[in-house]
Design a protein around this motif. Structure first.
Motif, mmCIF file in Angstrom:
data_model
loop_
_atom_site.group_PDB
_atom_site.id
_atom_site.type_symbol
_atom_site.label_atom_id
_atom_site.label_comp_id
_atom_site.label_asym_id
_atom_site.label_seq_id
_atom_site.Cartn_x
_atom_site.Cartn_y
_atom_site.Cartn_z
ATOM 1 N N PHE A 136 1.814 6.863 -6.942
ATOM 2 C CA PHE A 136 0.744 7.783 -7.333
ATOM 3 C C PHE A 136 1.181 9.233 -7.154
ATOM 4 O O PHE A 136 0.958 10.081 -8.030
ATOM 5 C CB PHE A 136 -0.499 7.461 -6.501
ATOM 6 C CG PHE A 136 -1.674 8.328 -6.818
ATOM 7 C CD1 PHE A 136 -2.382 8.165 -8.012
ATOM 8 C CD2 PHE A 136 -2.067 9.340 -5.944
ATOM 9 C CE1 PHE A 136 -3.469 8.986 -8.294
ATOM 10 C CE2 PHE A 136 -3.153 10.157 -6.246
ATOM 11 C CZ PHE A 136 -3.852 9.979 -7.413
ATOM 12 N N ILE A 137 1.826 9.516 -6.016
ATOM 13 C CA ILE A 137 2.311 10.895 -5.777
ATOM 14 C C ILE A 137 3.376 11.279 -6.804
ATOM 15 O O ILE A 137 3.404 12.400 -7.316
ATOM 16 C CB ILE A 137 2.851 11.016 -4.342
ATOM 17 C CG1 ILE A 137 1.702 10.823 -3.322
ATOM 18 C CG2 ILE A 137 3.522 12.376 -4.143
ATOM 19 C CD1 ILE A 137 2.181 10.749 -1.881
ATOM 20 N N LYS A 190 0.822 -1.216 0.000
ATOM 21 C CA LYS A 190 0.000 0.000 0.000
ATOM 22 C C LYS A 190 0.848 1.254 0.000
ATOM 23 O O LYS A 190 0.563 2.228 -0.698
ATOM 24 C CB LYS A 190 -0.925 -0.036 1.228
ATOM 25 C CG LYS A 190 -1.884 1.144 1.292
ATOM 26 C CD LYS A 190 -2.795 1.018 2.492
ATOM 27 C CE LYS A 190 -3.775 2.196 2.551
ATOM 28 N NZ LYS A 190 -4.672 2.116 3.727
ATOM 29 N N LYS A 191 1.934 1.260 0.758
ATOM 30 C CA LYS A 191 2.826 2.435 0.779
ATOM 31 C C LYS A 191 3.497 2.658 -0.577
ATOM 32 O O LYS A 191 3.667 3.792 -1.035
ATOM 33 C CB LYS A 191 3.882 2.257 1.860
ATOM 34 C CG LYS A 191 3.333 2.328 3.278
ATOM 35 C CD LYS A 191 4.459 2.217 4.293
ATOM 36 C CE LYS A 191 3.933 2.334 5.721
ATOM 37 N NZ LYS A 191 5.030 2.239 6.718
ATOM 38 N N GLU A 192 3.889 1.595 -1.221
ATOM 39 C CA GLU A 192 4.545 1.722 -2.540
ATOM 40 C C GLU A 192 3.572 2.286 -3.560
ATOM 41 O O GLU A 192 3.933 3.130 -4.405
ATOM 42 C CB GLU A 192 5.072 0.370 -2.984
ATOM 43 C CG GLU A 192 6.276 -0.116 -2.160
ATOM 44 C CD GLU A 192 6.709 -1.515 -2.526
ATOM 45 O OE1 GLU A 192 7.847 -1.876 -2.228
ATOM 46 O OE2 GLU A 192 5.884 -2.243 -3.151
ATOM 47 N N ARG A 193 2.293 1.814 -3.512
ATOM 48 C CA ARG A 193 1.309 2.330 -4.472
ATOM 49 C C ARG A 193 1.048 3.814 -4.228
ATOM 50 O O ARG A 193 0.890 4.600 -5.158
ATOM 51 C CB ARG A 193 0.004 1.516 -4.348
ATOM 52 C CG ARG A 193 0.129 0.111 -4.910
ATOM 53 C CD ARG A 193 -1.255 -0.506 -5.107
ATOM 54 N NE ARG A 193 -1.946 -0.668 -3.843
ATOM 55 C CZ ARG A 193 -1.856 -1.743 -3.073
ATOM 56 N NH1 ARG A 193 -1.119 -2.785 -3.433
ATOM 57 N NH2 ARG A 193 -2.525 -1.826 -1.935
ATOM 58 N N THR A 194 1.032 4.203 -2.963
ATOM 59 C CA THR A 194 0.834 5.630 -2.640
ATOM 60 C C THR A 194 1.988 6.470 -3.160
ATOM 61 O O THR A 194 1.804 7.552 -3.739
ATOM 62 C CB THR A 194 0.686 5.812 -1.118
ATOM 63 O OG1 THR A 194 -0.395 5.015 -0.651
ATOM 64 C CG2 THR A 194 0.424 7.265 -0.766
ATOM 65 N N GLY A 195 3.230 6.016 -2.987
ATOM 66 C CA GLY A 195 4.404 6.748 -3.467
ATOM 67 C C GLY A 195 4.423 6.895 -4.985
ATOM 68 O O GLY A 195 4.748 7.954 -5.528
#
Length: 317
Positions: free
Chosen positions: A21-22, A14-19
């Motif tokens: 996306f940003i 989840k953290k990797e997908r957020t990074g």
């Protein structure tokens, strides 16, 4: 198997997908920023009147600069003449002086002022005369420091120089200068002279003098002055300077008999060399002795030029 490999590379937390996306949002934002900037920045209004004033000021400055330097009196090498001082504000303004006939040797300061000459130049003239200087001809005023060429041209026709006070008549520059009687030039006999006499000639050193003597000995003497010009290493310009000092009138040249001379004796002569000497010997062996010198002209290698040069050194007796 392939599904496991693909899933291992493309599965994210989840953290990797957020990074990711940003990061994508930032890339898009920076890509569109140059196109969005004009929407937030308004150009400053330009005042056309101010722009026109600046252009007019530049034109005035350009004209003023051109006026300052275009009339400076420089020669074709971009240098001021030696007799013209360097003045920052010198212009070719017409002189307001009065024109009248005058003697620069006796004219007073007031006379020079009437002629329109500047005070500094007048002081220079008076200082020159006070130190014993003298003007001998009208053209001499052109040498005055500070007197510009246009002023010289204006004043020169009105210059009248009287005889000097000590009753010595003024110099007449129209007469040709006196020339002293030149000493008579001694002639040098090129068949009897030695190296010391040749060295005294202009452009002749010890080496050239010795070469001329050696060439004379190999020839058997000179029968004309022009033969000296054939000396090895003697420049034609030097020969032209000295030939009027030379003469070749002392006796006959040394001759050798073409009916008895050996091949070695003949080929040692500068005008024969081996090919011509050998042809003479072969012709003599086939046809017998020569009855006259001009018979050698029957030999093909003996041209008219060679014959005219060597004939004076040959004999059949």
């Amino acid at each position: 198997m392939w599904k496991q490999i693909v899933s291992s590379y493309f599965s994210f937390t989840k953290k990797e997908r957020t990074g990711i996306f940003i990061l994508l949002i930032l890339i898009v934002l920076f890509t569109l920023l140059p196109f969005l900037y004009p929407l937030f920045s308004k150009p400053k209004a330009t005042n056309a009147d101010d722009f026109k004033k600046e252009i007019a000021a530049l034109k005035i400055q350009e004209q003023d600069t051109a006026h300052r330097y275009v009339q400076r009196n420089y020669n074709e090498d971009n240098e001021q003449p030696y007799n013209q001082p360097s003045e920052k504000n010198y212009y070719n303004k017409p002189s307001k002086g009065e024109l009248f006939y005058f003697d620069p040797n006796t004219a007073s300061a007031a006379d020079w002022q009437r002629l329109g000459v500047r005070e500094k130049t007048i002081a220079t003239i008076q200082n020159y005369l006070a130190k014993g200087g003298h003007f001998y001809k009208p053209e001499d005023i052109g040498k005055i420091w500070g007197l510009h060429p246009d002023e010289v041209q204006r004043l020169q026709p009105y210059v009248q120089i009287a005889a000097r006070e000590n009753n010595i008549p003024a110099k007449n520059y129209n007469n040709p200068p006196f020339e002293k009687n030149k000493p008579a030039i001694s002639m040098i006999d090129i068949n009897t002279t030695d190296t010391s006499a040749l060295i005294a000639l202009p452009g002749i050193g010890s080496k050239l003098a010795q070469r001329i003597i050696n060439f004379r000995d190999k020839l058997g003497g000179f029968y004309k002055v022009e033969q000296v010009g054939e000396t090895f290493g003697l420049p034609d310009s030097t020969f032209q300077k000295i030939k009027t000092r030379l003469s070749a009138g002392s006796g006959n040249v040394k001759q050798f008999n073409i009916n008895t001379a050996t091949l070695d004796e003949m080929k040692a002569h500068p005008y024969l060399r081996y090919n011509i000497a050998n042809a003479i010997v072969q012709y003599r062996a086939q046809h017998g002795n020569f009855s006259s010198v001009d018979e050698i002209k029957k030999i093909m290698t003996v041209t008219d030029e060679i014959y005219s040069k060597v004939a004076a050194y040959l004999t059949v007796q």
